[in-house]
Design a protein around this motif. Structure first.
Motif, PDB file in Angstrom:
ATOM      1  N   ASP A 352       0.858  -1.185   0.000  1.00  0.00           N
ATOM      2  CA  ASP A 352       0.000   0.000   0.000  1.00  0.00           C
ATOM      3  C   ASP A 352       0.893   1.233   0.000  1.00  0.00           C
ATOM      4  OD1 ASP A 352       0.862   0.392   2.642  1.00  0.00           O
ATOM      5  OD2 ASP A 352      -0.859  -0.669   3.468  1.00  0.00           O
ATOM      6  N   ARG A 353       0.332   2.399   0.307  1.00  0.00           N
ATOM      7  CA  ARG A 353       1.093   3.645   0.204  1.00  0.00           C
ATOM      8  C   ARG A 353       2.220   3.756   1.230  1.00  0.00           C
ATOM      9  NH1 ARG A 353      -1.938   7.431  -0.889  1.00  0.00           N
ATOM     10  NH2 ARG A 353      -0.656   9.177  -0.229  1.00  0.00           N
ATOM     11  N   THR A 354       2.197   2.933   2.286  1.00  0.00           N
ATOM     12  CA  THR A 354       3.248   3.011   3.316  1.00  0.00           C
ATOM     13  C   THR A 354       3.995   1.691   3.500  1.00  0.00           C
ATOM     14  OG1 THR A 354       1.620   2.509   5.045  1.00  0.00           O
ATOM     15  CG2 THR A 354       2.065   4.839   4.583  1.00  0.00           C
ATOM     16  N   MET A 455      11.263   9.591   2.703  1.00  0.00           N
ATOM     17  CA  MET A 455       9.971  10.144   2.277  1.00  0.00           C
ATOM     18  C   MET A 455       9.711  11.501   2.926  1.00  0.00           C
ATOM     19  SD  MET A 455       7.708   6.637   2.328  1.00  0.00           S
ATOM     20  CE  MET A 455       6.134   7.429   1.930  1.00  0.00           C
ATOM     21  N   ASP A 461       4.675  11.085  -0.271  1.00  0.00           N
ATOM     22  CA  ASP A 461       3.668  10.503   0.625  1.00  0.00           C
ATOM     23  C   ASP A 461       3.248   9.092   0.234  1.00  0.00           C
ATOM     24  OD1 ASP A 461       2.236  11.021  -1.639  1.00  0.00           O
ATOM     25  OD2 ASP A 461       0.707  12.275  -0.694  1.00  0.00           O
ATOM     26  N   ASN A 462       3.782   8.562  -0.872  1.00  0.00           N
ATOM     27  CA  ASN A 462       3.471   7.200  -1.294  1.00  0.00           C
ATOM     28  C   ASN A 462       4.779   6.461  -1.545  1.00  0.00           C
ATOM     29  OD1 ASN A 462       2.646   4.801  -2.631  1.00  0.00           O
ATOM     30  ND2 ASN A 462       0.834   5.815  -3.442  1.00  0.00           N
ATOM     31  N   ARG A 464       5.458   3.840  -3.013  1.00  0.00           N
ATOM     32  CA  ARG A 464       5.603   3.287  -4.351  1.00  0.00           C
ATOM     33  C   ARG A 464       6.155   4.308  -5.338  1.00  0.00           C
ATOM     34  NH1 ARG A 464      -0.368   0.700  -4.048  1.00  0.00           N
ATOM     35  NH2 ARG A 464      -0.621   2.728  -3.052  1.00  0.00           N
ATOM     36  N   ASP A 465       6.083   5.607  -4.979  1.00  0.00           N
ATOM     37  CA  ASP A 465       6.701   6.646  -5.804  1.00  0.00           C
ATOM     38  C   ASP A 465       8.197   6.773  -5.528  1.00  0.00           C
ATOM     39  OD1 ASP A 465       4.250   7.249  -6.925  1.00  0.00           O
ATOM     40  OD2 ASP A 465       3.780   8.778  -5.428  1.00  0.00           O
TER      41      ASP A 465
END
Length: 487
Positions: A352-354, A455, A461-462, A464-465
């Protein structure tokens, strides 16, 4: 060709009022004319003003109507002058799109009477749509009502146009451009009196170098590594991603029925599925402390299984490396050590985002005689102060291989709240004593992820970025220098 035309025209004329009309009159490509004007202006052969305006251009459908006529005109022409024709027969005579659009527009203009039979209401019509489109192609003006009608039918669109106006001679004008030497070759230097060299622009930027770029994680990793080295730590070898369950779990006094050892949380290998080499005497001591305790502990009171310890996996933490290093340290005369590692670990987690299934762990440990919890807190204060986080709080926590254990919190000035930044504790005697370390030796340790501070530093904030196949390569090329630690 365009350059010769422009310079030749200005030799006998005062100016070129409009680059677009000039190109059209001489049958030149306007884009080429624009590029030549820009180049000549740069060398001060000419002076020119930029010209911008909006023009009307025909769409593909509009171009078709201008060439062949409008659908309503074709529809009207297919209806006999006398009498009528059935709608079905008329549809067979015409193209489907012509029939559909033509019937609607012809009826709207009251050219025909529509029903099962189609007949003319007037005998002669003018194809004003075609006439209007041809006028626009010629650059002539139309009344607003006709323009609105063509725009509504999407036969014309407004398009931006750029060019040059008031093109006239510049201070360096000549009927023909001079060829300047641009290279300092041997031949040019020998004939320098007869040659003219191009002026050097020392303010011009050079070509960007096609080189590699550091990932933000590598930049932050270097900062952490420098801080550890400044504090006298030695880096541990972390080049084995594949580890046995023994070093990853059992040596750390983590019971074999612990949830973290389940396949839902850990990646186990299919081939090779098990390890071949383990230190047998040490394995026996670890088995004993798990089953019946020792060193002041009651153990876990279960049947420890060698086949579970032999299973290979992708390491879930770099503490597996720490256990190997401490075991190697226990083999010889004891020497106090400071170790650190920063490398990749793997966990079977939902992405997920984290969270990712693979990430980087930062770990530090100190091994010495008589260490206490106060020493751990002091080291943590010194370490995180160098990262620019002087305000710390600690919360009691549980960990299978540390006792006492503490979660580490830091006050985030930007968020104006306390945030968790890591975990820490003192390795248990059940972990250290079977290795053969002296009884008075204590090990204090702490760990945190590399991704979370990265980050925060780069405003991502993600996760995956930052890491993985979805990373924007422009981020890698343009991310700024990392600055952490004491200013």
């Amino acid at each position: 060709m365009a350059e010769a035309a422009i310079l030749g025209f200005l030799q006998n004329n005062e100016s070129i009022p409009d680059s677009g009309k000039f190109a059209a009159e001489l049958n030149l490509d306007h884009e080429e004319v624009k590029n030549v004007i820009k180049s000549l202006q740069g060398f001060r052969y000419i002076e020119a003003k930029e010209l911008k305006r909006e023009t009307l251009v025909l769409t593909d459908e509009g171009k078709k109507y201008a060439a062949e006529g409008s659908p309503e005109f074709h529809f009207f022409s297919a209806v006999p002058e006398e009498g009528s024709i059935s709608k079905d027969d008329l549809e067979k005579k015409l193209d489907a799109s012509v029939f559909k659009i033509g019937s609607t527009q012809a009826a709207k203009k009251k050219w025909v009477a529509m029903g099962k039979q189609v007949s003319r209401k007037v005998q002669h019509v003018e194809d004003k749509v075609k006439e209007s489109l041809l006028l626009i192609q010629q650059g002539l003006e139309l009344d607003q009502e006709s323009l609105n009608s063509l725009k509504t039918r999407k036969l014309i669109v407004t398009q931006g146009w750029t060019g040059y106006s008031d093109v006239k001679k510049g201070p360096s004008y000549a009927p023909k451009r001079k060829i300047f030497a641009t290279d300092l070759t041997r031949e040019n230097l020998q004939n320098w009196k007869e040659m003219e060299f191009k002026e050097y622009n020392f303010n011009a930027k050079g070509q960007p170098l096609d080189a590699g770029h550091l990932h933000p994680l590598l930049k932050v990793r270097k900062q952490f590594k420098d801080i550890f080295c400044q504090m006298g730590f030695e880096e541990m070898p972390t080049n084995n991603f594949v580890e046995s369950s023994f070093w990853n779990f059992d040596a750390l006094f983590q019971p074999q029925q612990h949830p973290a050892r389940d396949s839902h949380d850990t990646f186990f290998l299919k081939a090779p599925s098990t390890t071949r080499e383990l230190p047998e005497d040490y394995v026996e001591r670890v088995k004993q402390v798990h089953e019946s305790g020792g060193y002041g502990s009651r153990g876990y009171n279960y049947d420890w299984k060698r086949e579970e310890a032999n299973k290979n996996l992708l390491r879930t933490h770099t503490t597996a490396v720490s256990s190997r290093m401490l075991y190697a340290l226990a083999k010889g005369p004891f020497t106090p050590k400071k170790y650190f590692s920063i490398d990749r670990v793997f966990r079977n987690e939902a992405v997920d985002r984290t969270h990712l299934a693979e990430f980087h762990q930062i770990e530090g440990l100190i091994c010495d005689r008589g260490l206490t919890l106060g020493d751990l807190i002091g080291v943590l204060q010194a370490f995180f102060s160098r990262l620019g986080m002087p305000k710390l709080r600690f919360k009691p926590a549980y960990n299978p291989y540390t006792e006492p254990s503490m979660e580490i919190f830091s006050y985030h000035e930007g968020l104006e709240k306390w945030v968790e930044i890591g975990n820490s504790g003192m390795f248990r005697p059940e972990m250290l004593q079977p290795m053969g370390l002296p009884e008075d030796v204590r090990v204090i340790a702490w760990g945190l992820s590399l991704e979370r501070p990265t980050m925060i530093l780069y405003g991502i904030d993600n996760i995956r970025d930052l890491f993985g196949h979805k990373v924007d390569l422009d981020l890698i090329k343009r991310n700024p220098i990392c600055r952490v630690g004491i200013e």
